[in-house]
Design a protein around this motif. Structure first.
Motif, PDB file in Angstrom:
ATOM      1  N   MET A   1      28.591  46.411  23.076  1.00 18.09           N
ATOM      2  CA  MET A   1      29.425  46.318  24.283  1.00 18.09           C
ATOM      3  C   MET A   1      29.275  44.927  24.907  1.00 18.09           C
ATOM      4  SD  MET A   1      29.417  48.792  27.634  1.00 18.09           S
ATOM      5  CE  MET A   1      30.515  48.486  28.989  1.00 18.09           C
ATOM      6  N   THR A   2      30.380  44.332  25.293  1.00 16.42           N
ATOM      7  CA  THR A   2      30.368  42.988  25.877  1.00 16.42           C
ATOM      8  C   THR A   2      29.999  43.054  27.351  1.00 16.42           C
ATOM      9  OG1 THR A   2      32.088  42.284  24.341  1.00 16.42           O
ATOM     10  CG2 THR A   2      31.726  40.928  26.286  1.00 16.42           C
ATOM     11  N   GLY A   3      29.088  42.182  27.762  1.00 16.50           N
ATOM     12  CA  GLY A   3      28.669  42.150  29.153  1.00 16.50           C
ATOM     13  C   GLY A   3      29.771  41.638  30.071  1.00 16.50           C
ATOM     14  N   GLN A   4      29.641  41.960  31.350  1.00 10.71           N
ATOM     15  CA  GLN A   4      30.601  41.505  32.345  1.00 10.71           C
ATOM     16  C   GLN A   4      30.293  40.088  32.809  1.00 10.71           C
ATOM     17  OE1 GLN A   4      30.687  44.405  35.582  1.00 10.71           O
ATOM     18  NE2 GLN A   4      32.497  45.316  34.637  1.00 10.71           N
ATOM     19  N   VAL A   5      31.295  39.481  33.434  1.00 10.19           N
ATOM     20  CA  VAL A   5      31.138  38.179  34.088  1.00 10.19           C
ATOM     21  C   VAL A   5      31.123  38.442  35.592  1.00 10.19           C
ATOM     22  CG1 VAL A   5      32.121  35.895  34.456  1.00 10.19           C
ATOM     23  CG2 VAL A   5      32.271  36.975  32.194  1.00 10.19           C
ATOM     24  N   ARG A   6      30.018  38.078  36.256  1.00 16.50           N
ATOM     25  CA  ARG A   6      29.796  38.474  37.646  1.00 16.50           C
ATOM     26  C   ARG A   6      29.488  37.274  38.539  1.00 16.50           C
ATOM     27  NH1 ARG A   6      24.951  42.439  36.251  1.00 16.50           N
ATOM     28  NH2 ARG A   6      24.375  41.861  38.377  1.00 16.50           N
ATOM     29  N   VAL A   7      29.878  37.405  39.796  1.00 13.02           N
ATOM     30  CA  VAL A   7      29.513  36.441  40.849  1.00 13.02           C
ATOM     31  C   VAL A   7      28.828  37.232  41.955  1.00 13.02           C
ATOM     32  CG1 VAL A   7      30.347  34.746  42.525  1.00 13.02           C
ATOM     33  CG2 VAL A   7      31.531  35.009  40.317  1.00 13.02           C
ATOM     34  N   HIS A   8      27.678  36.749  42.425  1.00 14.31           N
ATOM     35  CA  HIS A   8      26.921  37.453  43.450  1.00 14.31           C
ATOM     36  C   HIS A   8      26.518  36.508  44.578  1.00 14.31           C
ATOM     37  CE1 HIS A   8      26.172  41.435  41.608  1.00 14.31           C
ATOM     38  NE2 HIS A   8      26.315  40.770  40.475  1.00 14.31           N
ATOM     39  N   PHE A 161      36.879  29.831  37.201  1.00 11.58           N
ATOM     40  CA  PHE A 161      36.738  31.074  36.444  1.00 11.58           C
ATOM     41  C   PHE A 161      37.686  32.144  36.973  1.00 11.58           C
ATOM     42  CE2 PHE A 161      33.168  28.901  34.752  1.00 11.58           C
ATOM     43  CZ  PHE A 161      32.853  29.525  33.545  1.00 11.58           C
ATOM     44  N   LEU A 162      37.999  32.116  38.261  1.00 13.81           N
ATOM     45  CA  LEU A 162      39.014  33.017  38.797  1.00 13.81           C
ATOM     46  C   LEU A 162      40.405  32.633  38.290  1.00 13.81           C
ATOM     47  CD1 LEU A 162      37.749  33.380  42.476  1.00 13.81           C
ATOM     48  CD2 LEU A 162      37.958  35.246  40.818  1.00 13.81           C
ATOM     49  N   VAL A 163      40.713  31.356  38.280  1.00 14.27           N
ATOM     50  CA  VAL A 163      41.996  30.892  37.762  1.00 14.27           C
ATOM     51  C   VAL A 163      42.177  31.338  36.312  1.00 14.27           C
ATOM     52  CG1 VAL A 163      43.294  28.831  37.076  1.00 14.27           C
ATOM     53  CG2 VAL A 163      42.241  28.928  39.332  1.00 14.27           C
ATOM     54  N   ALA A 164      41.096  31.269  35.528  1.00  8.10           N
ATOM     55  CA  ALA A 164      41.141  31.654  34.119  1.00  8.10           C
ATOM     56  C   ALA A 164      41.083  33.166  33.920  1.00  8.10           C
ATOM     57  CB  ALA A 164      39.983  30.983  33.369  1.00  8.10           C
ATOM     58  N   ASP A 165      40.996  33.918  35.010  1.00  8.61           N
ATOM     59  CA  ASP A 165      40.951  35.391  34.968  1.00  8.61           C
ATOM     60  C   ASP A 165      39.795  35.894  34.103  1.00  8.61           C
ATOM     61  OD1 ASP A 165      41.608  37.984  35.578  1.00  8.61           O
ATOM     62  OD2 ASP A 165      43.336  38.087  34.225  1.00  8.61           O
ATOM     63  N   LEU A 166      38.624  35.305  34.333  1.00  4.43           N
ATOM     64  CA  LEU A 166      37.438  35.683  33.556  1.00  4.43           C
ATOM     65  C   LEU A 166      36.409  36.460  34.371  1.00  4.43           C
ATOM     66  CD1 LEU A 166      36.958  32.330  31.608  1.00  4.43           C
ATOM     67  CD2 LEU A 166      37.684  34.524  30.637  1.00  4.43           C
ATOM     68  N   VAL A 167      36.661  36.673  35.667  1.00  6.78           N
ATOM     69  CA  VAL A 167      35.664  37.294  36.545  1.00  6.78           C
ATOM     70  C   VAL A 167      35.921  38.799  36.642  1.00  6.78           C
ATOM     71  CG1 VAL A 167      34.755  37.371  38.896  1.00  6.78           C
ATOM     72  CG2 VAL A 167      35.381  35.169  37.868  1.00  6.78           C
ATOM     73  N   ASP A 168      34.882  39.584  36.317  1.00  8.83           N
ATOM     74  CA  ASP A 168      34.969  41.043  36.396  1.00  8.83           C
ATOM     75  C   ASP A 168      34.470  41.582  37.735  1.00  8.83           C
ATOM     76  OD1 ASP A 168      35.778  41.493  33.579  1.00  8.83           O
ATOM     77  OD2 ASP A 168      33.793  40.682  33.132  1.00  8.83           O
ATOM     78  N   HIS A 169      33.524  40.884  38.347  1.00  9.44           N
ATOM     79  CA  HIS A 169      32.895  41.346  39.590  1.00  9.44           C
ATOM     80  C   HIS A 169      32.642  40.125  40.463  1.00  9.44           C
ATOM     81  CE1 HIS A 169      30.038  43.772  42.089  1.00  9.44           C
ATOM     82  NE2 HIS A 169      29.473  42.601  42.269  1.00  9.44           N
ATOM     83  N   THR A 214      36.317  44.159  42.363  1.00  8.63           N
ATOM     84  CA  THR A 214      36.076  44.732  41.049  1.00  8.63           C
ATOM     85  C   THR A 214      37.373  44.652  40.248  1.00  8.63           C
ATOM     86  OG1 THR A 214      34.446  46.260  41.955  1.00  8.63           O
ATOM     87  CG2 THR A 214      35.319  46.762  39.762  1.00  8.63           C
ATOM     88  N   ARG A 215      37.306  44.005  39.099  1.00  9.63           N
ATOM     89  CA  ARG A 215      38.509  43.745  38.304  1.00  9.63           C
ATOM     90  C   ARG A 215      39.172  45.043  37.891  1.00  9.63           C
ATOM     91  NH1 ARG A 215      42.740  42.626  36.319  1.00  9.63           N
ATOM     92  NH2 ARG A 215      43.351  40.711  35.272  1.00  9.63           N
TER      93      ARG A 215
END
Length: 218
Positions: A1-8, A161-169, A214-215
């Motif tokens: 399973m591929t991990g998520q891309v997160r910002v905290h 990373f938001l522009v590239a639509d890569l952020v899941d959280h 949350t994406r």
């Protein structure tokens, strides 16, 4: 399973600035000083990092503690590691943290001016990479071993990373101050909210608002 891309724990002012103007070696957040991070100093993690002896528990603490749960690697931009390309080029500069960092995973620093990999005294490896957001995520997945990837900032990096639509959280902390100048997160991201389910939690102690994006399914 591929991990998520997160910002905290990514902090912005009421007018959307994630850092102030005039960033320097002595002022990581520019003219904002420590005002964006005061909420964090009251958490257990913030107190430990900054050598404080007491810390309250509550909403802020819970969000702060989620920062490294399940994370295998962090991607950060040059601006989080060094204030200018000239400082970055000085290989004696090891980041604002020195040899004892708050990190528990390897770090990938995105920069157009790569420098040799190094490891701090506390065992954190810093790699330097000139890559697009998608290429950086691919490289980070090789390091993370299936764990999640944290995008650590600064503002331009999170925005890219938001522009590239890569952020899941995306966890934002909205601080009740107006900076007026600096680097704004939302520029060029009109309508980005439509990609996410959004929850907001008000902190009664610190007066900040935690916003969790949350994406939605792609």
């Amino acid at each position: 399973m591929t991990g998520q891309v997160r910002v905290h724990n990514f902090v912005i002012s009421l007018d959307g600035f994630g850092t102030g103007a005039e960033q320097s070696v002595d002022a990581p957040f520019g003219h904002a000083g420590g005002s964006l991070m005061e909420w964090f100093f009251g958490t257990r993690r913030g107190a430990a990092i900054h050598g404080l002896t007491s810390a309250a528990r509550g909403v802020d603490d819970a969000f702060a503690e989620a920062w490294d749960e399940g994370i295998g690697v962090e991607i950060m931009g040059r601006g989080k590691f060094a204030p200018t390309p000239e400082v970055l080029a000085d290989e004696s500069w090891r980041g604002w943290w020195g040899e004892q960092t708050p990190f528990t995973t390897p770090i990938i620093v995105l920069t157009h001016h790569p420098r040799p990999t190094f490891t701090t005294e506390d065992g954190v490896e810093f790699r330097f990479l000139d890559a697009s957001p998608a290429e950086a995520v691919a490289a980070a997945r090789e390091v993370a071993g299936g764990a999640d990837i944290r995008i650590g900032g600064g503002v331009a990096t999170v925005r890219e990373f938001l522009v590239a639509d890569l952020v899941d959280h995306l966890h934002l902390v909205e601080v009740p101050i107006v900076l007026g100048r600096g680097e704004r997160l939302w520029d060029g991201l009109e309508g980005v909210q439509e990609r996410f389910a959004i929850e907001s939690v008000v902190s009664p102690g610190a007066g900040v608002v935690h916003r969790v994006f949350t994406r939605l399914p792609r």
